[in-house]
Design an enzyme around this catalytic site. Sequence first.
Site, short mmCIF file in Angstrom:
data_model
loop_
_atom_site.label_atom_id
_atom_site.label_comp_id
_atom_site.label_asym_id
_atom_site.label_seq_id
_atom_site.Cartn_x
_atom_site.Cartn_y
_atom_site.Cartn_z
N ASN A 1 71.65 28.78 -37.69
CA ASN A 1 72.82 29.62 -38.01
C ASN A 1 73.87 29.48 -36.92
OD1 ASN A 1 72.30 31.69 -35.88
ND2 ASN A 1 70.41 31.95 -37.05
N ASP B 1 65.63 34.47 -40.99
CA ASP B 1 64.83 35.38 -41.82
C ASP B 1 63.79 34.60 -42.61
OD1 ASP B 1 66.19 37.66 -41.04
OD2 ASP B 1 67.81 37.27 -42.48
N ASP C 1 59.45 39.94 -38.59
CA ASP C 1 60.57 40.63 -37.97
C ASP C 1 60.17 41.04 -36.54
OD1 ASP C 1 62.45 42.73 -37.16
OD2 ASP C 1 63.20 42.49 -39.21
N LYS D 1 63.47 49.99 -39.04
CA LYS D 1 62.81 49.25 -37.96
C LYS D 1 62.39 50.17 -36.82
CE LYS D 1 65.37 45.01 -39.01
NZ LYS D 1 65.54 43.61 -38.61
O1 C5P Z 1 67.46 42.80 -40.71
P1 C5P Z 1 68.42 42.00 -39.86
O2 C5P Z 1 67.99 40.56 -39.69
O3 C5P Z 1 69.85 42.11 -40.24
O4 C5P Z 1 68.30 42.71 -38.42
C1 C5P Z 1 68.95 42.18 -37.31
C2 C5P Z 1 68.19 42.57 -36.07
O5 C5P Z 1 66.80 42.27 -36.25
C3 C5P Z 1 68.63 41.76 -34.87
O6 C5P Z 1 68.52 42.59 -33.73
C4 C5P Z 1 67.64 40.60 -34.84
O7 C5P Z 1 67.47 40.10 -33.54
C5 C5P Z 1 66.38 41.26 -35.36
N1 C5P Z 1 65.49 40.35 -36.12
C6 C5P Z 1 64.25 40.05 -35.60
N2 C5P Z 1 63.39 39.23 -36.30
C7 C5P Z 1 63.73 38.73 -37.50
C8 C5P Z 1 64.99 39.04 -38.04
C9 C5P Z 1 65.86 39.85 -37.33
O8 C5P Z 1 63.91 40.51 -34.51
N3 C5P Z 1 62.88 37.94 -38.14
#
Ligand code: C5P
Length: 411
Positions: A214, A283, A310, A345
Amino acid sequence: MTINKHILLGVSGGIAAYKSAELVRLLRKQGAEVRVVITKSAMEFVSPLTFQALSGNPVHSELLDADAENAMGHISLARWADLLLIAPATANLIAKLSHGLADDLLSTLYLAATCPVYIAPAMNQAMWNKAVTQENMQKLGTHGVKVIGPEQGDQACGETGFGRMSEPVDICNYLDHALELQNQPTAQCLQGLRVLISAGPTREPLDPVRYITNRSSGKMGYALANAAIKAGAEVTLISGPVTLAAPANIELVKVETAAQMYAAVMSRASDHAIYIGAAAVADYSPAIMQPEKIKKQEEQTTIILQKTKDILSEVAKLDKRPFSVGFAAETHDLEAYARDKLARKRLDMIAANWVGRELGGFDSEQNALQVFWENGEKTLAMADKKQLAERLITLIAERLHEKNLGEQARG
Ligand code: C5P
């Protein structure tokens, strides 16, 4: 403990007003000069004479009193104060303050005050839990008002729950710590704490030569690492592939994939006081990494992607969890999505920003953040990422400090 300040103590009309007499005594004992402003309904609970005797100063109650205005009018009182503390703050007063109403001396002083404002709410638990009270509290939070308590326990009305005013000694301790933090340069606010930061993008390999990634540059995460060092922290930076130079005096762990970042973060998270998930973690990752270069064949092809773990949620689930801060990059409904992530979260704080607009976001030098936590929010205005990171680190230190004070008070 010394509170060497001019404290304007506002007392509004709740049964907890009797505790404010003790509060005046304690504040003076710590070196503060105290002047008391009392509302009409508070006078039903405690006599102004009690506060006059304890503070050693005349008590103020009238907005439209020529004599009082000649002695020390509302504007002079507001100017005199280094700090406005309202204890107890009733539901009615909170509603008035959050809407900017100024129909008596205390609410007018709140509007006229330019000093920091602290309130110690006190009310029946159902009144505290009422949506409109919580909305008013959130609003005051965004206006910069700091909140002390309320505490959980038996209430004067015979019910049990949140709504009891914090004990005077806890209010004094809170102010002492808060003032100490305010007086410290940013260079001190994370002194001695270990901070874990993840930064940059991840790369999810499809085959030996291709990957999915990304636009994250890692600038925000690296700026946070620098700001945390400047604030006195010991920093561990888990970094995806970026072209930035890492600060010299940190532990740098380079990773590529989301799975590697997960392992690097999870093995260290419990040893740190704060975790800031500033990385743009993929993701989804290809379910299979082809061992050989994928050949060009069909007009269309399909890649099966598997959800990654996550990292942030898993960190926040740990028994020994650090103060957990996430980021949310959104193209629409910023607050709703950010607050949903905060709750889902189980984070302590989330910093949200718009992406896909002209300014700010992923690869830019500048950014603006809307930061949310359970009972409040703060806007960090558009600034370069270095400045923004320093402001966010200060805010994290403040929130961590308030969380620790809250936990201490709850035992
Ligand atoms: O749900 P989303 O990806 O939008 O959330 C963003 C937050 O979650 C960021 O702080 C990112 O570093 C963290 N994140 C994570 N592991 C993932 C996806 C996102 O720690 N697999």
